[in-house]
Design an enzyme around this catalytic site. Structure first.
Site, PDB file in Angstrom:
ATOM      1  N   GLU A  18     -11.475  -3.050  -3.165  1.00 57.86           N
ATOM      2  CA  GLU A  18     -10.572  -2.435  -3.843  1.00 57.86           C
ATOM      3  C   GLU A  18     -10.478  -2.650  -5.379  1.00 57.86           C
ATOM      4  OE1 GLU A  18      -7.212  -3.312  -1.042  1.00 57.86           O
ATOM      5  OE2 GLU A  18      -8.441  -4.493   0.315  1.00 57.86           O
ATOM      6  N   HIS A  22       0.613  -0.972  -0.151  1.00 56.76           N
ATOM      7  CA  HIS A  22       0.496  -0.395   0.164  1.00 56.76           C
ATOM      8  C   HIS A  22       0.653   1.649   0.038  1.00 56.76           C
ATOM      9  CE1 HIS A  22      -3.624  -2.591   0.556  1.00 56.76           C
ATOM     10  NE2 HIS A  22      -3.108  -2.711   1.231  1.00 56.76           N
ATOM     11  N   ASP A  41      -8.554 -12.469   1.328  1.00 54.50           N
ATOM     12  CA  ASP A  41      -7.396 -12.004   0.482  1.00 54.50           C
ATOM     13  C   ASP A  41      -6.900 -12.104  -0.881  1.00 54.50           C
ATOM     14  OD1 ASP A  41      -6.072  -9.775   0.469  1.00 54.50           O
ATOM     15  OD2 ASP A  41      -4.851 -10.427   2.302  1.00 54.50           O
ATOM     16  N   HIS A  50      -9.319   2.200   0.627  1.00 54.86           N
ATOM     17  CA  HIS A  50      -9.591   0.773   1.440  1.00 54.86           C
ATOM     18  C   HIS A  50     -10.534   1.244   2.414  1.00 54.86           C
ATOM     19  CE1 HIS A  50      -7.890  -2.853   3.392  1.00 54.86           C
ATOM     20  NE2 HIS A  50      -6.806  -2.311   2.530  1.00 54.86           N
ATOM     21  N   GLN A  53      -9.431  -6.651  -5.414  1.00 49.44           N
ATOM     22  CA  GLN A  53      -8.965  -7.661  -4.090  1.00 49.44           C
ATOM     23  C   GLN A  53     -10.304  -7.727  -3.029  1.00 49.44           C
ATOM     24  OE1 GLN A  53      -6.031  -8.369  -3.863  1.00 49.44           O
ATOM     25  NE2 GLN A  53      -5.479  -9.170  -1.775  1.00 49.44           N
TER      26      GLN A  53
HETATM   27  C1  BGC Z   1      -4.797  -6.412   1.434  1.00 44.64           C
HETATM   28  C2  BGC Z   1      -4.704  -7.130   3.205  1.00 44.64           C
HETATM   29  C3  BGC Z   1      -3.426  -6.814   4.254  1.00 44.64           C
HETATM   30  C4  BGC Z   1      -4.260  -5.027   4.413  1.00 44.64           C
HETATM   31  C5  BGC Z   1      -4.523  -4.078   5.242  1.00 44.64           C
HETATM   32  C6  BGC Z   1      -5.668  -5.377   1.654  1.00 44.64           C
HETATM   33  O1  BGC Z   1      -5.302  -4.901   0.672  1.00 44.64           O
HETATM   34  O2  BGC Z   1      -4.615  -7.239   0.931  1.00 44.64           O
HETATM   35  O3  BGC Z   1      -3.412  -8.647   3.205  1.00 44.64           O
HETATM   36  O4  BGC Z   1      -3.616  -6.788   5.358  1.00 44.64           O
HETATM   37  O5  BGC Z   1      -5.199  -4.704   3.228  1.00 44.64           O
HETATM   38  O6  BGC Z   1      -5.107  -3.715   6.649  1.00 44.64           O
END
Ligand code: BGC
Length: 379
Positions: A344, A137, A281, A211, A318
């Site tokens: 996402e 991220h 995930d 997110h 995602q």
């Molecule tokens: C990811 C996860 C991660 C999370 C964090 C998601 O976008 O795919 O693996 O733990 O974000 O908040």
């Protein structure tokens, strides 16, 4: 006859402009002080209310959607996003990226490394607090932790907030000055539309998303395992133990990732109960690869009757089911595992290292443009 036509046209145009003026009048945008960052920068919260009374609140720290109130099947408003009450919590180490803009690169880049034109760039490996050898991220201080310039706007579609941020060449190890504009519009048909535009002065990679963690029964009302989910994807990108794609594009048919027909999120989630997943995930390869807006997912909460449709120009989404959540959120409410889900919309994880994936390269000659719409209705 001619006079009659002119008269009708005049009356119609007056009616249309009255309706337009009325809808502009009905919408509300309010700015209020939200708090100071740790280093003393004042942050504002913008409240956008559309002509139906749906409401979103956004802060110019991280572009975070702090509240999103939409009507349930009885017409009562529910806040459908998880979050905190204070800036200190969004800024703190326990924030799991609630409601924020993610960039420069959402999701993972293996070894935090990629190469453009023979030059290798090394990013921070911040995934799982450094336990996994990936950038996650955007790195240590991604777009979720920067202060955006905010421009509120009343548009014919609904109230909007334009956020701008200039990410300097070398920030978090990425090349190029990246000029980013994200526009949130709360449309008068109860959709939160997010438009992403960016330009660069050097070739770079980019993958922007939001997110938000949704719970369509209302945030803090328990888990989302009963929500029914459809994802318009025949394929997904399998990953290794570090959650990095193997490069394969595999069919969802016959796996717990087959959401082509609506299924309860909790029905088959146990298949991924073990780490590194602890739930869903996964990146889905959306059937629509045209770059034009198309339906990517549809989620329904049986209690509230709230339905969320996700439309996007992006090739992937995602699904993350809040697998590691264990904290207190708004109003001190407990958010445990599966208290919310994220959809996402994005390019695939680690695309810079997979030439067979849709490209995340942005050259100075191009303009990056993506749109995602979260539309709310009831059934
Ligand atoms: C990811 C996860 C991660 C999370 C964090 C998601 O976008 O795919 O693996 O733990 O974000 O908040």
């Amino acid at each position: 006859m001619k006079r009659l036509v002119v008269g009708v046209v005049l009356v119609l145009s007056v009616l249309v402009s009255c309706a337009f003026a009325a809808s502009l009048k009905d919408m509300v945008i309010e700015k209020s002080f939200y708090g100071f960052t740790k280093d003393g920068t004042p942050i504002d919260q913008y409240t956008l209310v559309n002509a139906n009374g749906a409401m979103v609140k956004i802060i110019n720290y991280g572009g975070i959607v702090t509240e999103l109130w939409v009507p349930d099947k009885n017409g009562l408003l529910r806040d459908v996003v998880l979050g905190f009450d204070t800036l200190a919590e969004f800024e703190g180490p326990n924030d799991p990226y609630f409601g924020c803009i993610v960039g420069r690169y959402a999701n993972r880049i293996a070894q935090g490394r990629f190469t453009i034109d023979g030059v290798t760039y090394q990013l921070a490996c911040n995934d799982a607090g450094g336990a996994r050898p990936n950038m996650l991220h955007g790195g240590v201080k991604g777009f979720q932790d920067v202060v955006w310039k905010a421009i509120p706007m009343k548009t014919p579609e609904g109230p909007a907030l334009r956020l701008k941020y200039l990410s300097h060449d070398g920030e978090e190890g990425f090349p190029g000055n990246l000029d980013v504009t994200v526009t949130y519009t709360l449309t008068n048909d109860n959709a939160l539309k997010i438009e992403y535009v960016a330009t660069t002065d050097k070739p770079t990679v980019i993958n922007l998303t939001n997110h938000a963690y949704f719970n369509l029964e209302g945030e803090g009302s328990g888990d989302i395992l009963n929500h029914e989910l459809m994802i318009a994807a025949d394929n997904y990108t399998p990953v290794d133990n570090n959650l990095i794609p193997t490069g394969e594009i595999a069919p969802v048919a016959g796996t717990p990732l087959d959401f082509r027909e609506p299924r309860k999120i909790g029905e088959r989630i146990q298949a991924f109960a073990e780490p590194p997943f602890k739930g869903y995930d996964h990146n889905f390869v959306l059937n629509n690869q045209t770059g034009e807006l198309a339906l990517a997912a549809r989620v329904k909460a049986p209690g509230s009757g709230i339905v969320m449709e996700v439309y996007t120009t992006q090739p992937g989404v995602q699904l993350y089911t809040g697998n590691w959540l264990d904290l207190k959120g708004k109003g001190g409410k407990y958010y445990g595992q599966y208290a919310g889900f994220c959809l996402e919309t994005q390019h695939y994880p680690d695309s810079p290292n997979h030439p067979n994936f849709p490209s995340t390269l942005l050259s100075p000659k191009e303009v990056y443009k993506q749109v995602t719409i979260y539309k709310f209705l009831t059934e």
